[in-house]
Design a protein around this motif. Structure first.
Motif, mmCIF file in Angstrom:
data_model
loop_
_atom_site.group_PDB
_atom_site.id
_atom_site.type_symbol
_atom_site.label_atom_id
_atom_site.label_comp_id
_atom_site.label_asym_id
_atom_site.label_seq_id
_atom_site.Cartn_x
_atom_site.Cartn_y
_atom_site.Cartn_z
ATOM 1 N N TRP A 1 0.842 -1.189 0.000
ATOM 2 C CA TRP A 1 0.000 0.000 0.000
ATOM 3 C C TRP A 1 0.885 1.249 0.000
ATOM 4 O O TRP A 1 0.631 2.208 -0.729
ATOM 5 C CB TRP A 1 -0.910 -0.036 1.219
ATOM 6 C CG TRP A 1 -1.935 1.056 1.327
ATOM 7 C CD1 TRP A 1 -2.180 2.085 0.449
ATOM 8 C CD2 TRP A 1 -2.861 1.237 2.398
ATOM 9 N NE1 TRP A 1 -3.195 2.884 0.913
ATOM 10 C CE2 TRP A 1 -3.637 2.382 2.112
ATOM 11 C CE3 TRP A 1 -3.110 0.539 3.572
ATOM 12 C CZ2 TRP A 1 -4.631 2.844 2.962
ATOM 13 C CZ3 TRP A 1 -4.101 0.994 4.410
ATOM 14 C CH2 TRP A 1 -4.853 2.140 4.103
ATOM 15 N N ALA B 1 1.021 4.902 -2.146
ATOM 16 C CA ALA B 1 0.362 5.938 -1.339
ATOM 17 C C ALA B 1 0.137 7.204 -2.168
ATOM 18 O O ALA B 1 1.005 7.616 -2.935
ATOM 19 C CB ALA B 1 1.195 6.250 -0.105
ATOM 20 N N THR C 1 -0.962 10.335 -0.847
ATOM 21 C CA THR C 1 -0.709 11.606 -0.160
ATOM 22 C C THR C 1 0.398 11.423 0.871
ATOM 23 O O THR C 1 0.712 10.301 1.283
ATOM 24 C CB THR C 1 -1.969 12.108 0.572
ATOM 25 O OG1 THR C 1 -2.263 11.196 1.640
ATOM 26 C CG2 THR C 1 -3.163 12.234 -0.360
ATOM 27 N N VAL D 1 -0.973 9.736 4.076
ATOM 28 C CA VAL D 1 -1.049 8.280 3.979
ATOM 29 C C VAL D 1 0.359 7.675 4.042
ATOM 30 O O VAL D 1 0.580 6.654 4.690
ATOM 31 C CB VAL D 1 -1.800 7.850 2.695
ATOM 32 C CG1 VAL D 1 -1.678 6.357 2.449
ATOM 33 C CG2 VAL D 1 -3.265 8.263 2.790
ATOM 34 N N THR D 2 1.321 8.313 3.394
ATOM 35 C CA THR D 2 2.706 7.828 3.414
ATOM 36 C C THR D 2 3.234 7.739 4.840
ATOM 37 O O THR D 2 3.762 6.708 5.266
ATOM 38 C CB THR D 2 3.617 8.759 2.580
ATOM 39 O OG1 THR D 2 3.175 8.740 1.229
ATOM 40 C CG2 THR D 2 5.066 8.344 2.664
ATOM 41 N N ALA E 1 1.470 7.888 7.676
ATOM 42 C CA ALA E 1 0.615 7.030 8.494
ATOM 43 C C ALA E 1 1.007 5.562 8.311
ATOM 44 O O ALA E 1 1.152 4.818 9.285
ATOM 45 C CB ALA E 1 -0.851 7.237 8.135
ATOM 46 N N LEU E 2 1.200 5.148 7.068
ATOM 47 C CA LEU E 2 1.622 3.761 6.808
ATOM 48 C C LEU E 2 3.015 3.505 7.367
ATOM 49 O O LEU E 2 3.285 2.442 7.936
ATOM 50 C CB LEU E 2 1.572 3.467 5.312
ATOM 51 C CG LEU E 2 0.164 3.385 4.717
ATOM 52 C CD1 LEU E 2 0.225 3.367 3.194
ATOM 53 C CD2 LEU E 2 -0.582 2.172 5.245
ATOM 54 N N LEU F 1 -5.047 7.219 8.868
ATOM 55 C CA LEU F 1 -5.601 6.527 7.702
ATOM 56 C C LEU F 1 -7.131 6.611 7.685
ATOM 57 O O LEU F 1 -7.734 6.832 6.634
ATOM 58 C CB LEU F 1 -5.147 5.068 7.672
ATOM 59 C CG LEU F 1 -3.665 4.840 7.394
ATOM 60 C CD1 LEU F 1 -3.300 3.382 7.618
ATOM 61 C CD2 LEU F 1 -3.302 5.294 5.992
ATOM 62 N N ASP G 1 -8.074 10.154 6.764
ATOM 63 C CA ASP G 1 -7.894 10.360 5.330
ATOM 64 C C ASP G 1 -9.053 9.748 4.542
ATOM 65 O O ASP G 1 -9.571 10.360 3.618
ATOM 66 C CB ASP G 1 -6.572 9.756 4.865
ATOM 67 C CG ASP G 1 -6.366 9.932 3.380
ATOM 68 O OD1 ASP G 1 -6.071 11.068 2.950
ATOM 69 O OD2 ASP G 1 -6.512 8.925 2.636
ATOM 70 N N ALA G 2 -9.453 8.553 4.930
ATOM 71 C CA ALA G 2 -10.543 7.875 4.223
ATOM 72 C C ALA G 2 -11.869 8.617 4.389
ATOM 73 O O ALA G 2 -12.688 8.641 3.468
ATOM 74 C CB ALA G 2 -10.685 6.441 4.731
ATOM 75 N N ARG H 1 -10.872 13.032 2.918
ATOM 76 C CA ARG H 1 -10.421 13.373 1.567
ATOM 77 C C ARG H 1 -11.551 13.165 0.572
ATOM 78 O O ARG H 1 -12.150 12.089 0.511
ATOM 79 C CB ARG H 1 -9.218 12.512 1.172
ATOM 80 C CG ARG H 1 -8.602 12.986 -0.126
ATOM 81 C CD ARG H 1 -7.229 12.469 -0.410
ATOM 82 N NE ARG H 1 -6.909 11.185 0.124
ATOM 83 C CZ ARG H 1 -6.369 10.202 -0.594
ATOM 84 N NH1 ARG H 1 -6.114 10.373 -1.860
ATOM 85 N NH2 ARG H 1 -6.066 9.073 -0.029
ATOM 86 N N ARG I 1 -9.113 11.324 -5.052
ATOM 87 C CA ARG I 1 -8.535 9.984 -5.021
ATOM 88 C C ARG I 1 -8.195 9.530 -6.441
ATOM 89 O O ARG I 1 -8.948 9.776 -7.378
ATOM 90 C CB ARG I 1 -9.507 8.987 -4.401
ATOM 91 C CG ARG I 1 -9.844 9.330 -2.979
ATOM 92 C CD ARG I 1 -10.832 8.321 -2.419
ATOM 93 N NE ARG I 1 -11.473 8.835 -1.240
ATOM 94 C CZ ARG I 1 -10.961 8.767 -0.031
ATOM 95 N NH1 ARG I 1 -9.800 8.195 0.152
ATOM 96 N NH2 ARG I 1 -11.614 9.267 0.994
#
Length: 167
Positions: free
Chosen positions: A88, A92, A94, A97-98, A100-101, A151, A154-155, A158, A163
């Motif tokens: 994932w 990524a 954004t 997200v980068t 967060a992961l 995450l 963001d879901a 955003r 997306r």
């Protein structure tokens, strides 16, 4: 390696190093396993202590067990999740997200290192208010929780129009 993957992995590595350094400090310098509890801060009914807990389960002590294979099974599960998150991360969309992961991956791997070294995770941060204590946690746990919350945010926040479409 894409810039997104590199950025996320560097963040994961930074969190892993900070987490492991904090655990080394707690075990070797503070020697918290011998002391068990050190009050650090009290602001009225809210407080923060260093409290030694060997967590043999996953988050909040779930699935804890003393079996010979328990720490190995939980470690393999965490590594499988980290592998999925790496895929994932490579895609990524954004910076949020980068990072967060990266936080979730770094935290998961840091706790796997503990399981392999000690058979349990070193937890020592104890926040409490009015006699109610949150679960004792560590920096890796905080990174995982913050990463997951980012995450989810963001879901939920955003706009769909921002997306990318799946290839």
């Amino acid at each position: 390696m894409t810039p997104t993957l590199r950025r996320g992995l560097l963040f994961a590595l930074l969190l892993l190093v900070v987490d492991q350094a904090s655990k080394w400090w707690i075990l070797e310098i503070v020697r918290l396993p011998e002391v068990r509890n050190i009050p650090v801060l009290a602001l009225g009914p809210v407080g923060f202590d260093l409290t030694m807990v060997w967590n043999r389960g996953v988050t909040f002590g779930l699935f804890s067990g003393e079996g010979a294979w328990n720490h190995l099974i939980l470690s393999l599960l965490a590594l499988a999740v980290a592998g999925f998150l790496l895929r994932w991360l490579a895609r990524a969309e954004t910076r949020l997200v980068t990072y967060a992961l990266g936080a979730v991956i770094g935290g998961a791997v840091a706790n796997v290192i503990d399981r392999m070294r000690f058979g349990a995770v070193v937890d020592f941060l104890d926040v409490h208010a009015g006699g109610w204590h949150w679960y004792v946690f560590n920096i890796a746990d905080a990174a995982i929780v913050c990463g997951v919350l980012a995450l989810v945010a963001d879901a939920l926040i955003r706009p769909e129009s921002k997306r990318k479409e799946a290839p």
